[in-house]
Design an enzyme around this catalytic site. Structure first.
Site, mmCIF file in Angstrom:
data_model
loop_
_atom_site.group_PDB
_atom_site.id
_atom_site.type_symbol
_atom_site.label_atom_id
_atom_site.label_comp_id
_atom_site.label_asym_id
_atom_site.label_seq_id
_atom_site.Cartn_x
_atom_site.Cartn_y
_atom_site.Cartn_z
ATOM 1 N N TYR A 26 18.132 34.613 32.684
ATOM 2 C CA TYR A 26 17.251 35.003 31.595
ATOM 3 C C TYR A 26 17.016 36.617 31.506
ATOM 4 O O TYR A 26 17.438 37.438 32.155
ATOM 5 C CB TYR A 26 15.773 34.284 31.685
ATOM 6 C CG TYR A 26 15.784 33.018 31.309
ATOM 7 C CD1 TYR A 26 16.113 32.186 30.155
ATOM 8 C CD2 TYR A 26 15.434 32.243 32.401
ATOM 9 C CE1 TYR A 26 16.243 30.763 30.049
ATOM 10 C CE2 TYR A 26 15.329 30.590 32.330
ATOM 11 C CZ TYR A 26 15.772 30.194 31.214
ATOM 12 O OH TYR A 26 15.898 28.743 31.036
ATOM 13 N N ARG A 61 9.680 33.862 39.515
ATOM 14 C CA ARG A 61 10.950 33.033 39.808
ATOM 15 C C ARG A 61 12.171 33.871 39.899
ATOM 16 O O ARG A 61 12.603 34.479 39.075
ATOM 17 C CB ARG A 61 11.151 31.817 38.943
ATOM 18 C CG ARG A 61 12.381 31.038 39.445
ATOM 19 C CD ARG A 61 12.138 29.493 38.631
ATOM 20 N NE ARG A 61 12.479 28.471 39.512
ATOM 21 C CZ ARG A 61 12.786 27.396 39.572
ATOM 22 N NH1 ARG A 61 13.298 26.956 38.243
ATOM 23 N NH2 ARG A 61 12.841 26.382 40.240
ATOM 24 N N ARG A 76 13.840 17.065 39.539
ATOM 25 C CA ARG A 76 14.536 15.845 39.377
ATOM 26 C C ARG A 76 13.676 14.810 39.890
ATOM 27 O O ARG A 76 13.791 13.475 39.433
ATOM 28 C CB ARG A 76 15.909 16.142 39.676
ATOM 29 C CG ARG A 76 16.705 16.814 38.582
ATOM 30 C CD ARG A 76 18.118 17.123 38.970
ATOM 31 N NE ARG A 76 17.979 17.918 40.090
ATOM 32 C CZ ARG A 76 18.999 18.247 40.947
ATOM 33 N NH1 ARG A 76 20.027 17.990 40.568
ATOM 34 N NH2 ARG A 76 18.830 19.087 41.893
HETATM 35 C C1 LIG Z 1 16.045 18.726 32.620
HETATM 36 C C2 LIG Z 1 15.876 20.122 33.511
HETATM 37 C C3 LIG Z 1 15.358 21.061 32.903
HETATM 38 C C4 LIG Z 1 15.077 22.317 33.630
HETATM 39 N N1 LIG Z 1 14.766 23.469 32.908
HETATM 40 C C5 LIG Z 1 14.293 24.493 33.595
HETATM 41 C C6 LIG Z 1 13.859 25.616 33.039
HETATM 42 O O1 LIG Z 1 13.830 25.617 31.811
HETATM 43 N N2 LIG Z 1 13.720 26.987 33.796
HETATM 44 C C7 LIG Z 1 13.631 26.812 35.105
HETATM 45 O O2 LIG Z 1 13.481 27.721 35.573
HETATM 46 N N3 LIG Z 1 14.340 25.765 35.770
HETATM 47 C C8 LIG Z 1 14.542 24.638 35.148
HETATM 48 N N4 LIG Z 1 15.143 23.303 35.648
HETATM 49 C C9 LIG Z 1 15.381 23.603 37.176
HETATM 50 C C10 LIG Z 1 14.489 23.033 38.017
HETATM 51 O O3 LIG Z 1 13.279 24.016 37.881
HETATM 52 C C11 LIG Z 1 14.822 22.940 39.375
HETATM 53 O O4 LIG Z 1 14.786 24.063 39.905
HETATM 54 C C12 LIG Z 1 15.977 22.266 39.663
HETATM 55 O O5 LIG Z 1 15.955 21.069 38.866
HETATM 56 C C13 LIG Z 1 16.300 21.986 41.200
HETATM 57 O O6 LIG Z 1 15.268 21.442 41.713
HETATM 58 P P1 LIG Z 1 15.224 19.703 41.797
HETATM 59 O O7 LIG Z 1 16.304 19.544 42.830
HETATM 60 O O8 LIG Z 1 13.912 19.192 42.428
HETATM 61 O O9 LIG Z 1 15.654 18.916 40.411
HETATM 62 C C14 LIG Z 1 15.338 22.405 35.195
HETATM 63 C C15 LIG Z 1 15.684 21.331 35.589
HETATM 64 C C16 LIG Z 1 15.953 20.121 34.982
HETATM 65 C C17 LIG Z 1 16.369 18.910 35.629
#
Ligand SMILES: Cc1cc2nc3c(=O)[nH]c(=O)nc-3n(C[C@H](O)[C@H](O)[C@H](O)COP(=O)(O)O)c2cc1C
Length: 210
Positions: free
Chosen positions: A31, A79, A173
């Protein structure tokens, strides 16, 4: 740049007015502010490009501006992408400095993410794949961190916390896969969970869930 800074200030005021308890400034994932930090995306030749101190200049100006108007009692997170996962890009040792600078500028905690900054990146995924970055930032910069990334069970969460690898553990997730993740974790760990009132009589049959 002045207009963008003013927009961040306006958004912060709106977040406070809307009643949010914490805000997170996004300095990661390619970003705008992230694009200043990575040497792979920042090609500026003025005081906002070049050394890490210069590349951090604009993001830190935003952190300071936001901190100045965000209520003292409310935490401000940033972040970061701890690595670009690409040659010539940010690496773990840079993340330590980025975290240190962000906290000095007024952030309270660093949410240690990774990558998503350049298309040629070669991410290294796996269980808890970003936790080592949080661990390093927390211990070398000596700042509070959040970790996120492929963390699935409540036992994993507690192990990370007990080992001092992060101050907060964040799941994304896992909540999509199981929207009741928090309730299930609470139940597994023996916390009381209230039933909705119309099911209250069930308490006598399920004493653990009183
Ligand atoms: C559908 C979806 C949308 C996401 N959108 C963002 C976002 O807009 N900004 C962001 O910093 N991370 C976003 N993420 C990343 C999550 O914040 C996270 O860092 C990433 O999914 C890894 O963590 P996890 O393994 O617990 O899912 C998104 C993840 C998913 C699955």
């Amino acid at each position: 740049m002045d207009q963008v800074a003013a927009d961040f200030v306006r958004a912060t005021r709106m977040a406070d007015a809307a009643g949010f308890d914490l805000i997170e400034l996004h300095l990661a994932h390619g970003y705008l502010l992230s694009s200043f930090i990575s040497p792979l995306t920042n090609r500026r030749t003025d005081e906002y490009g070049g050394s890490l101190a210069n590349r951090m200049r604009y993001p830190l100006e935003i952190v300071s501006l936001v901190r100045a108007i965000w209520p003292d009692a409310k935490p401000l997170s940033v972040r970061i992408s701890a690595t670009d996962w690409a040659p010539g890009g940010l690496e773990g040792h840079d993340a330590v400095e980025i975290a240190r600078m962000s906290i000095a500028a007024g952030a309270d905690i660093v949410d240690v993410s990774a990558g998503q900054t350049v298309p040629e990146a070669k991410p290294v995924y796996g269980r808890q794949f970003q936790t080592p970055f949080s661990d390093r930032v927390r211990h070398e910069a000596r700042v509070p961190t959040m970790t996120v990334g492929n963390i699935s069970s409540a036992a994993d969460v507690n192990t990370i916390l007990a080992a001092g690898r992060a101050d907060l553990v964040v799941l994304a997730r896992a909540h999509l896969w199981d929207p009741y993740w928090t309730r299930h974790a609470a139940f597994d760990l023996g916390y009381s969970l209230p039933w909705p009132p119309m099911y209250a009589t069930l308490n006598r049959y399920t004493p653990r869930m009183k």
